[in-house]
Write an enzyme that holds these catalytic residues in place. Structure first.
Site, PDB file in Angstrom:
ATOM      1  N   GLU A   1      29.776  56.266 -58.341  1.00  0.00           N
ATOM      2  CA  GLU A   1      29.447  56.136 -59.764  1.00  0.00           C
ATOM      3  C   GLU A   1      28.541  57.268 -60.205  1.00  0.00           C
ATOM      4  O   GLU A   1      27.578  57.588 -59.496  1.00  0.00           O
ATOM      5  CB  GLU A   1      28.768  54.781 -60.030  1.00  0.00           C
ATOM      6  CG  GLU A   1      29.679  53.597 -59.745  1.00  0.00           C
ATOM      7  CD  GLU A   1      29.036  52.246 -60.040  1.00  0.00           C
ATOM      8  OE1 GLU A   1      27.918  52.215 -60.596  1.00  0.00           O
ATOM      9  OE2 GLU A   1      29.656  51.219 -59.721  1.00  0.00           O
TER      10      GLU A   1
ATOM     11  N   HIS B   1      30.170  50.061 -65.248  1.00  0.00           N
ATOM     12  CA  HIS B   1      29.077  49.279 -64.649  1.00  0.00           C
ATOM     13  C   HIS B   1      28.094  48.789 -65.725  1.00  0.00           C
ATOM     14  O   HIS B   1      26.879  49.017 -65.633  1.00  0.00           O
ATOM     15  CB  HIS B   1      28.332  50.119 -63.595  1.00  0.00           C
ATOM     16  CG  HIS B   1      27.622  49.269 -62.578  1.00  0.00           C
ATOM     17  ND1 HIS B   1      27.463  49.643 -61.276  1.00  0.00           N
ATOM     18  CD2 HIS B   1      27.024  48.037 -62.683  1.00  0.00           C
ATOM     19  CE1 HIS B   1      26.796  48.702 -60.612  1.00  0.00           C
ATOM     20  NE2 HIS B   1      26.528  47.721 -61.450  1.00  0.00           N
TER      21      HIS B   1
ATOM     22  N   ARG C   1      30.568  44.876 -55.925  1.00  0.00           N
ATOM     23  CA  ARG C   1      30.264  46.251 -55.560  1.00  0.00           C
ATOM     24  C   ARG C   1      31.586  46.922 -55.217  1.00  0.00           C
ATOM     25  O   ARG C   1      32.514  46.273 -54.720  1.00  0.00           O
ATOM     26  CB  ARG C   1      29.303  46.325 -54.363  1.00  0.00           C
ATOM     27  CG  ARG C   1      27.843  46.046 -54.707  1.00  0.00           C
ATOM     28  CD  ARG C   1      27.261  47.162 -55.566  1.00  0.00           C
ATOM     29  NE  ARG C   1      25.824  47.034 -55.790  1.00  0.00           N
ATOM     30  CZ  ARG C   1      25.274  46.475 -56.847  1.00  0.00           C
ATOM     31  NH1 ARG C   1      26.074  45.903 -57.768  1.00  0.00           N
ATOM     32  NH2 ARG C   1      23.964  46.449 -57.003  1.00  0.00           N
TER      33      ARG C   1
END
Length: 337
Positions: free
Chosen positions: A278, A297, A249
């Site tokens: 994000e 991601h 993360r």
């Protein structure tokens, strides 16, 4: 116990599954009625399934539901309308946004989809480690600059890879790397033995491992213990020319310190698949950091079959609920994952 055996003689009519989607039906993350029924098999005959959009919820259906499936859901909504829930299943592995579970209905458990990322994430992680050990980010940068730099890198078989987070994902990365021969040091909350690592240490001993690492992989959950676990001081402990890959993360790693270490040459390269914010803002300095490869991601989620694997965990827990057994992947309020 097979689904059919678990369902024998059980009168579950009236119990329902409430599915909440944040995405449209053309998204690989969309959960459909058909997928839920396929995962449940014969148990679907005993359950009503309601598929809804987050933007237009059926609160009456939610108030009577026994099972909930979703990701990125509003905990306050479940707290207000989910009193009948027995199980809240998240179709992702990360659950830090739901802690400390003070919203969870009193009779409900939160479970996640930890483990479903291992197949793709393990291969992706091994690819990145190999790229970083071969200093591929430097070659990409040199290509843009039309610069010929044929400095040689060392063999992966003589390198040490430290993996912080030895759950399903970290272990899968280690398993994929083992045939290439590196020494693998695993770091976990307890430091318990893991057959795919040459050595295991607890997070408390991380600073003893960092000077040994040619490449550091971050694959741990985000908890109070791991938030900011790699900062300026920790990066300084790493050997010059080493590298970092963050697939955990964003807040696990201090990205400002990372940029400084890349700019100074202390780190030879890095790869990021997760970020504090994000999508990554266009103004972020990370876009211009030297020898950094950015992924949006996408390292662990699969364009095909991802939701089906998440639902297999959910279906197993429905079977366990029918059979009076403990849930798998139950999130711990104390540990944070």
């Amino acid at each position: 116990m097979p689904f059919a055996d678990a369902a024998k003689g059980v009168k579950m009519r009236g119990f329902s599954v409430y599915v909440e989607n944040k995405v449209s039906s053309d998204s690989p993350y969309f959960v459909s009625d058909t997928q839920v029924r396929a995962a449940l098999g014969v148990l679907a005959e005993n359950l009503e399934i309601n598929v809804n959009s987050e933007r237009s919820p059926d609160l009456k259906a939610l108030e009577t539901a026994r099972y909930f499936i979703g990701s990125g859901f509003d905990p306050a909504r479940l707290n207000r309308h989910g009193a009948a829930l027995r199980l809240v299943h998240c179709t992702s592995a990360g659950v830090e946004m739901y802690m400390p579970l003070d919203w969870l209905p009193s009779n409900a458990a939160l479970t996640n989809s930890s483990g479903v990322h291992a197949e793709k994430g393990g291969a992706f992680g091994a690819m990145i480690v190999l790229m970083l050990c071969e200093e591929v980010p430097r070659h990409i940068q040199n290509q843009r600059l039309r610069r010929w730099d044929n400095r040689l890198s060392g063999s992966i078989g003589r390198k040490t890879i430290a993996i912080c987070g030895m759950g399903a994902l970290g272990s899968a990365i280690a398993t994929r790397l083992r045939p290439f021969g590196p020494r693998i040091i695993g770091i976990s909350r307890t430091g318990a033995a893991n057959e795919v690592a040459d050595e295991m240490v607890a997070v408390a001993d991380l600073k003893d491992v960092l000077p040994q690492a040619d490449c550091l992989v971050l694959s741990c959950p985000l908890t109070t213990e791991t938030r900011g676990v790699i900062g300026k001081a920790e990066i300084a402990l790493m050997k010059r020319g080493s590298s970092i890959f963050n697939v955990a993360r964003g807040p696990v790693l201090d990205n400002r310190a990372l940029c400084e270490a890349l700019a100074s040459g202390h780190l030879s390269g890095a790869a990021l698949d997760v970020f504090d914010q994000e999508p990554l803002p266009a103004a972020s300095p990370l876009w211009d950091a030297p020898n950094l490869v950015i992924f949006p991601h996408i390292s662990c989620d699969d364009s095909e079959g991802y939701i089906d694997r998440c639902l297999s965990v959910f279906a197993e827990n429905v079977r366990r609920d029918f059979a009076g057994e403990a849930f798998v992947n139950r999130v711990s309020r104390e540990i944070g994952y």
